[in-house]
Scaffold this motif. Structure first.
Motif, short mmCIF file in Angstrom:
data_model
loop_
_atom_site.label_atom_id
_atom_site.label_comp_id
_atom_site.label_asym_id
_atom_site.label_seq_id
_atom_site.Cartn_x
_atom_site.Cartn_y
_atom_site.Cartn_z
N PHE A 236 0.82 -1.20 0.00
CA PHE A 236 0.00 0.00 0.00
C PHE A 236 0.86 1.26 0.00
O PHE A 236 0.48 2.27 -0.57
N ALA A 237 2.02 1.19 0.64
CA ALA A 237 2.95 2.32 0.59
C ALA A 237 3.43 2.56 -0.84
O ALA A 237 3.61 3.71 -1.27
N PHE A 238 3.60 1.48 -1.60
CA PHE A 238 3.98 1.62 -3.01
C PHE A 238 2.90 2.35 -3.78
O PHE A 238 3.18 3.25 -4.58
N LYS A 239 1.64 1.98 -3.58
CA LYS A 239 0.54 2.59 -4.32
C LYS A 239 0.39 4.07 -4.00
O LYS A 239 -0.08 4.85 -4.82
N THR A 240 0.76 4.46 -2.78
CA THR A 240 0.66 5.87 -2.41
C THR A 240 1.81 6.70 -2.96
O THR A 240 1.81 7.92 -2.83
N ALA A 241 2.80 6.05 -3.56
CA ALA A 241 4.00 6.72 -4.07
C ALA A 241 4.81 7.34 -2.94
O ALA A 241 5.47 8.37 -3.10
N ALA A 242 4.78 6.69 -1.78
CA ALA A 242 5.58 7.17 -0.65
C ALA A 242 7.04 6.79 -0.84
O ALA A 242 7.36 5.72 -1.37
N VAL A 243 7.94 7.68 -0.44
CA VAL A 243 9.38 7.39 -0.49
C VAL A 243 9.67 6.25 0.49
O VAL A 243 9.17 6.24 1.61
N PRO A 244 10.43 5.25 0.12
CA PRO A 244 11.26 5.09 -1.09
C PRO A 244 10.58 4.27 -2.19
O PRO A 244 11.27 3.70 -3.03
N PHE A 245 9.25 4.19 -2.19
CA PHE A 245 8.53 3.40 -3.19
C PHE A 245 7.95 4.29 -4.30
O PHE A 245 6.97 3.95 -4.93
N HIS A 246 8.60 5.42 -4.54
CA HIS A 246 8.08 6.43 -5.46
C HIS A 246 8.73 6.40 -6.83
O HIS A 246 8.30 7.13 -7.73
N SER A 265 -2.65 9.74 -10.74
CA SER A 265 -2.28 10.70 -9.70
C SER A 265 -3.38 10.88 -8.65
O SER A 265 -3.10 11.27 -7.52
N VAL A 266 -4.62 10.56 -9.03
CA VAL A 266 -5.75 10.75 -8.10
C VAL A 266 -6.35 9.42 -7.67
O VAL A 266 -6.29 9.04 -6.50
N ILE A 267 -6.88 8.66 -8.63
CA ILE A 267 -7.55 7.41 -8.27
C ILE A 267 -6.53 6.36 -7.83
O ILE A 267 -6.74 5.64 -6.86
N GLY A 268 -5.40 6.28 -8.54
CA GLY A 268 -4.35 5.35 -8.13
C GLY A 268 -3.85 5.64 -6.73
O GLY A 268 -3.62 4.73 -5.93
N LYS A 269 -3.70 6.93 -6.43
CA LYS A 269 -3.25 7.32 -5.09
C LYS A 269 -4.34 7.03 -4.06
O LYS A 269 -4.05 6.58 -2.93
N ALA A 270 -5.60 7.27 -4.41
CA ALA A 270 -6.71 7.01 -3.48
C ALA A 270 -6.76 5.53 -3.11
O ALA A 270 -7.07 5.17 -1.97
N VAL A 271 -6.48 4.66 -4.08
CA VAL A 271 -6.47 3.22 -3.83
C VAL A 271 -5.44 2.88 -2.76
O VAL A 271 -5.72 2.15 -1.80
N GLY A 272 -4.24 3.41 -2.91
CA GLY A 272 -3.19 3.12 -1.94
C GLY A 272 -3.51 3.65 -0.55
O GLY A 272 -3.34 2.94 0.45
N PHE A 273 -3.98 4.89 -0.47
CA PHE A 273 -4.28 5.47 0.84
C PHE A 273 -5.46 4.77 1.51
O PHE A 273 -5.48 4.60 2.73
N THR A 274 -6.45 4.38 0.71
CA THR A 274 -7.59 3.68 1.28
C THR A 274 -7.17 2.36 1.90
O THR A 274 -7.54 2.03 3.04
#
Length: 507
Positions: A236-246, A265-274
């Motif tokens: 899930f950290a990868f999907k959010t584009a969090a460092v170092p998975f960005h 940038s929006v829906i893909g990120k929402a998936v990870g954060f959810t």
């Protein structure tokens, strides 16, 4: 026989009820995708654009289907012997995220109608993949067991790989799709290993049962449980584009068609954060002393690296506009992580701050990508310098983009951006994360530089002759829709606070 009957009556049953109204948003989205795929076989080539309009109409109808669910009190696929163990929950958290996902997919579809026609991408495959990804993204916030969560994550992600590489014969597109695919699959494999460890320790996949059983883990299984929690969070950290998975973000956004870059940038990120919210706040509260500090550090690193890289973008470099939006999205991901980290130190109602920020970010970032798609019709290099003098060429588009950038920067008149940042900042302060609030404040100042630099370019004197073409009305509609949303929310930011405050999860 009597003892056997009593035992079977006490044990949870595998027979599950189905609430069709609760799952309607996911089912309808998937059904429209299948309809488009089948219709593509029979519609002649010259009539293929109708597939896009079917998709737009379907997404509009699905977004409207959330209205009967606004009470947020529906559950389905529950074990009869344990009504708290449900695989699908349509609570307020689910409905807010589903609205974000489906409305965002609708804006993406509007921008895509023209892009599919102009770039000659295969229409049937494109719309089927987009709707399939949207169905998976809509399923994920309602998922309340780890198996459904991982399946929803992959249903949302796998079509996105193909969408990134949809531009045939484009080397950048193929490389972006491959990098996105390989890194995502690796992260998913790590998460699946983590889920298997958690199941081995708890004997359950339902998030509520996992939370209860992790409260009292036998000593010999403590290390296994800790490893399972850590590995599950990686995907899930990868999907959010969090460092170092960005590392996949800039090249993927550049190689993807612009509507898909905006979608990621929006829906893909929402998936990870959810997914991150569900596993941390609902399933792993017993390990908040581990994931809380880890997410706080990730938030600080992510916002700092994202903003530092965005500042370094050269105005004359090809694709610099898209790269700036990509690095900006990494920086914004850092802000979104702050309330999740704060939830480990206070209560899970802090999650409302992440949802409030995500709603603001979705509207303005999709709007920025819609304007970028419009400019790219005559200036395909997507350089920041291509936006010099845009006001003289397209006043409405320039004013809209300027407003979107000011919202992202958190400056008036983009009040909704300022409101969202203050909400996130307050969540850090309330949780006692003063150092993280200071890091966020510094990064907000850094971000002002590149947002204002781009905004200033829009109103400078243009260089050379201006080439103006008629703006396609679907793209115009997407820009107008996102701009109106941002303006209304800037005038009445309490609208977001009203839907993201209070208890978001079913009790």
């Amino acid at each position: 026989m009597t003892a056997l009957t009593v035992l079977s009556a006490e044990a949870p049953s595998l027979v599950q009820s189905v609430d069709w109204l609760a799952i309607a948003p996911v089912v309808i989205t998937a059904a429209v995708g299948l309809l488009v795929l089948v219709a593509d076989l029979f519609i002649p080539e010259r009539h293929k654009p109708v597939l896009g309009w079917i998709s737009v109409a379907g997404l509009a109808a699905v977004t409207a289907s959330l209205l009967p669910l606004r009470a947020g009190d529906r559950t389905t696929f529950c074990l009869i012997g344990d009504p708290q163990a449900c695989s699908y929950v349509a609570d307020h958290f689910t409905l807010v995220v589903q609205f974000l996902v489906l409305a965002g997919a609708l804006v993406t579809a509007l921008v895509s109608v023209t892009a599919v026609r102009d770039t000659r991408m295969p229409a049937g495959e494109y719309w089927f993949l987009l709707l399939s990804s949207a169905a998976g993204a809509a399923l994920l916030p309602a998922s309340r067991d780890l198996a459904t969560l991982i399946v929803a994550l992959e249903v949302a992600s796998l079509p996105a790989f193909a969408l990134v590489g949809m531009r045939r014969g484009d080397r950048l597109s193929s490389e972006a799709a491959l990098k996105f695919f390989l890194s995502s699959v690796t992260a998913t494999a790590v998460s699946l290993m983590g889920v298997s460890f958690v199941y081995a320790v708890t004997g359950s996949l339902h998030l509520t049962q996992v939370a209860d059983r992790l409260e009292d883990v036998p000593g010999q299984l403590g290390t296994l449980a800790m490893a399972g929690v850590a590995l599950t969070l990686v995907g899930f950290a990868f999907k959010t584009a969090a460092v170092p998975f960005h590392f996949w973000v800039p090249d993927t956004y550049v190689g993807a068609p612009l509507p898909i870059a905006g979608y990621l940038s929006v829906i893909g990120k929402a998936v990870g954060f959810t997914g991150l919210i569900l596993v941390t706040v609902i399933a792993f509260p017993a390990y908040s002393d581990i994931w809380g500090p880890a997410l706080a550090v990730l938030a600080a690193l992510t916002m700092t690296l994202g903003n530092a890289a965005a500042v370094r973008q050269s105005a004359d470099r090809p694709n610099s506009a898209v790269r700036l939006l990509a690095w900006s999205s990494v920086g914004q991901a850092g802000y979104l992580l702050v309330p999740i980290a704060a939830a480990a130190y206070s209560e899970r109602d802090q999650i409302g701050s992440t949802l409030a920020y995500a709603l603001m970010y979705a509207a303005v970032n999709l709007g920025a990508f819609a304007v970028a798609a419009l400019v790219a019709r005559t200036k395909p290099l997507n350089r920041l310098s291509d936006y010099r003098g845009l006001y003289a060429e397209r006043p409405a588009a320039a004013l809209s983009l300027a407003f979107f950038l000011l919202c992202l920067a958190g400056l008036p008149p983009g009040i909704i951006g300022l409101f969202a940042k203050v909400t996130v900042f307050r969540s850090a302060v309330d949780a006692g994360l003063g150092w993280l609030a200071v890091v966020m404040a510094i990064n907000v100042v850094i971000a002002l530089y590149y947002y204002l630099r781009w905004t200033a370019l829009l109103f400078r004197t243009p260089e050379g002759a201006q080439t103006r073409t008629r703006a396609p009305w679907p793209v115009t509609a997407a820009i107008v829709l996102t701009a109106i949303t941002a303006v209304v929310l800037s005038g009445a930011p309490e609208l977001i606070l009203r839907v993201t405050s209070g208890s978001l999860f079913a009790q």
